[in-house]
Scaffold this motif. Structure first.
Motif, short mmCIF file in Angstrom:
data_model
loop_
_atom_site.label_atom_id
_atom_site.label_comp_id
_atom_site.label_asym_id
_atom_site.label_seq_id
_atom_site.Cartn_x
_atom_site.Cartn_y
_atom_site.Cartn_z
N ALA A 61 16.05 40.19 6.54
CA ALA A 61 17.41 40.75 6.51
C ALA A 61 17.86 40.99 5.08
CB ALA A 61 18.37 39.80 7.22
N ASN A 65 18.58 44.88 5.07
CA ASN A 65 19.89 45.13 5.66
C ASN A 65 20.69 46.12 4.79
OD1 ASN A 65 23.02 44.25 5.84
ND2 ASN A 65 22.00 43.97 7.80
N LEU A 185 25.74 37.38 6.02
CA LEU A 185 24.63 37.98 6.76
C LEU A 185 23.65 36.92 7.23
CD1 LEU A 185 22.96 40.41 7.73
CD2 LEU A 185 21.89 40.45 5.47
N VAL A 189 22.61 36.19 11.05
CA VAL A 189 21.23 36.22 11.53
C VAL A 189 20.87 34.91 12.21
CG1 VAL A 189 18.82 36.32 10.80
CG2 VAL A 189 20.46 37.95 9.86
N ILE A 262 19.47 41.73 16.40
CA ILE A 262 18.66 41.24 15.29
C ILE A 262 17.89 42.38 14.64
CG2 ILE A 262 16.66 39.80 14.73
CD1 ILE A 262 17.66 37.74 16.69
N MET A 265 20.19 44.26 12.34
CA MET A 265 20.49 43.47 11.14
C MET A 265 19.32 43.46 10.17
SD MET A 265 22.84 40.19 12.23
CE MET A 265 21.98 39.73 13.73
N LEU A 266 18.10 43.65 10.70
CA LEU A 266 16.92 43.72 9.84
C LEU A 266 16.69 45.13 9.30
CD1 LEU A 266 14.36 41.51 11.81
CD2 LEU A 266 15.95 40.83 10.00
#
Length: 492
Positions: A61, A65, A185, A189, A262, A265-266
């Motif tokens: 991330a 991100n 963040l 996560v 997820i 977010m990655l």
């Protein structure tokens, strides 16, 4: 001598007027010393759950991100702005050079004579020579010029220094914002990963519960065929099977949506498969914090950011006041002209000048700018206080949440044990014909609900730990170091 003394006194008076403002008055609004306990962190805590899969997720991330990459780009932007403000403190020097070549025709009138000129046979042709004729001469001329100009604004009152100081503080605030976003963040996560693991664990539990409910249905069907159970008992057990089946469908769908979250977010599309498959929640870490530390604000990057912005706003407000004072600009120019390039450096001319400027009338622009800067500083003052109070509240809430959730989790563990005992006793009494099947079904439903509540309570306890460490400005060890590498650019 008297004028010099008066000038010095005026300068000191102005410096006092534009000195520290709102950032020195924070304690007048809220006495933060009353909110602290006696402990001190000295070092920001790390809220790793000692899980390799989670470690990999957070680092990915931090690498991809878009929000994080945007935040570090803004840090570089703010640093560049600070560099621009710093350049105003130094002289500006520029050199120019030019070269030109011109072609010129010189026409001169000839001297007349008494000789008769023979007319040409063709009257259309021009005559040449003779009395009164003109002659032309072509001349080529070179021109070379070179100059070096320098200008410098003397920072008489510290105006430029304050502007530069404000820009530096805003760059520091931008970096603190990026680190705050990094912490947020990582917490998101981790929290989403915990929900995903808990949901997978719930899916496994519901599959086991569905298998148990189907066994109960087969047993009830067998007893019904033997005349030992009623059709109502069989219908109720079928309803229980369908209820668990519906919950299982929703739980599986929830797993997919969490995987989508997820993946985004990655920095990937929602269908990206991260390849992680943990299905059991880790054990919660030990809580070694019992109160609000005195150095909380130094660990919270959002509080540091608000503090830097408050000081920057004060500096800009001071600079707005100094705009009313005269400004002094020095300039110098060194130049030379020559027909040949070799002669360009033989004879240089120079000029030196000083320009003193005093604003007289600008339609209220300076007064409006001063009011705007003061209002901005006041807004940052209250924004800092709100950020600091929020930080204190989040730590207190986190401590209360963990302690209460720990007690609730212990209660649920006891409830599961009790529900298992009730179900076993109910089945025995039902087999003996001493209890109706409804009580067995109720005991089964109670056990299933208690087991699901236990998983959710375990996840919530871990989430409370995450939120507490975020509230404490917790670090992320390797991931935080990775963010420090990424902050200089996409290429690392």
């Amino acid at each position: 001598m008297k004028r010099l003394v008066i000038t010095i006194l005026v300068v000191f008076f102005l410096q006092a007027c534009v000195g520290p403002r709102y950032h020195a008055k924070v304690g007048e609004f809220v006495d933060f010393s009353q909110a602290y306990d006696t402990l001190s962190l000295h070092q920001a805590p790390s809220f790793w759950l000692q899980h390799a899969e989670l470690d990999s997720l957070v680092i990915l991330a931090f690498d991809r991100n878009p929000d994080i990459l945007t935040a570090w780009a803004r840090v570089r932007q703010a640093r560049a702005s600070a560099g621009l403000a710093t350049s105003a403190l130094f002289p500006s020097i520029s050199a120019t050079g030019s070269a030109s070549r011109a072609k010129t025709t010189i026409t001169s009138q000839g001297i007349g004579t008494n000789q008769q000129q023979q007319q040409p046979a063709n009257p259309q042709l021009p005559t040449s020579g003779g009395a009164g004729s003109a002659s032309e001469q072509t001349v080529h001329a070179n021109q070379f010029q070179g100059s070096i100009a320098a200008s410098y604004e003397v920072d008489l009152w510290g105006k430029l220094f304050r502007k530069r100081h404000a820009a530096v503080l805003e760059a520091q605030a931008a970096e603190a914002d990026a680190r705050a976003m990094s912490i947020t963040l990582a917490a998101r996560v981790i929290d989403t990963w915990l929900m995903l693991v808990a949901q997978r664990q719930t899916v496994d539990l519901l599959e086991n519960q569905l298998e148990t409910s189907r066994r109960f249905e087969e047993l009830t069907r067998l007893r019904f065929s033997q005349g030992l159970s009623s059709a109502v008992d069989l219908a109720q057990q079928k309803q229980q099977v369908e209820t668990v089946t519906g919950r299982l469908v929703l739980a599986r769908a929830r797993v997919k949506t969490l995987q989508h979250q997820i993946a985004v977010m990655l920095g990937h599309v929602p269908t990206y498969q991260a390849g992680f498959s943990t299905r059991v929640l880790p054990e919660p870490p030990e809580l070694d914090i019992s109160g609000v530390p005195r150095d909380l604000f130094s660990h919270r990057p959002d509080v540091r950011s608000a503090w830097h912005r408050l000081r920057a706003a004060d500096a800009r407000a001071a600079a707005a006041v100094l705009e009313f004072l005269p400004s002094l600009r020095l300039s110098a120019n060194l130049f030379s002209n020559a027909r040949e390039i070799a002669e360009l450096f033989e004879d240089w001319l120079w000029t030196i000048s000083a320009n003193l400027s005093q604003p007289v009338f600008q339609g209220g622009r300076l007064f409006s700018a001063k009011k705007q800067a003061n209002a901005t500083a006041e807004a940052q003052y209250y924004s800092y206080i709100n950020t600091a109070l929020t930080a204190l509240r989040e730590v207190r809430d986190g401590l209360v949440g963990i302690r209460s959730q720990e007690a609730y989790l212990r209660s649920l563990q006891d409830q599961v044990v009790a529900a298992e005992n009730v179900l076993n006793l109910s089945r025995e009494r039902y087999a003996q014909g001493a209890l109706p099947y409804l009580q067995v079904l109720t005991a089964l439903q109670s056990l299933h609900q208690a087991q699901q509540n236990l998983i959710e309570s375990h996840r919530q306890l871990l989430s409370n730990h995450v939120q507490l460490y975020r509230a404490l400005g917790g670090s992320f060890e390797n991931a935080d170091a990775r963010a420090g590498v990424r902050k200089e650019g996409i290429g690392g």
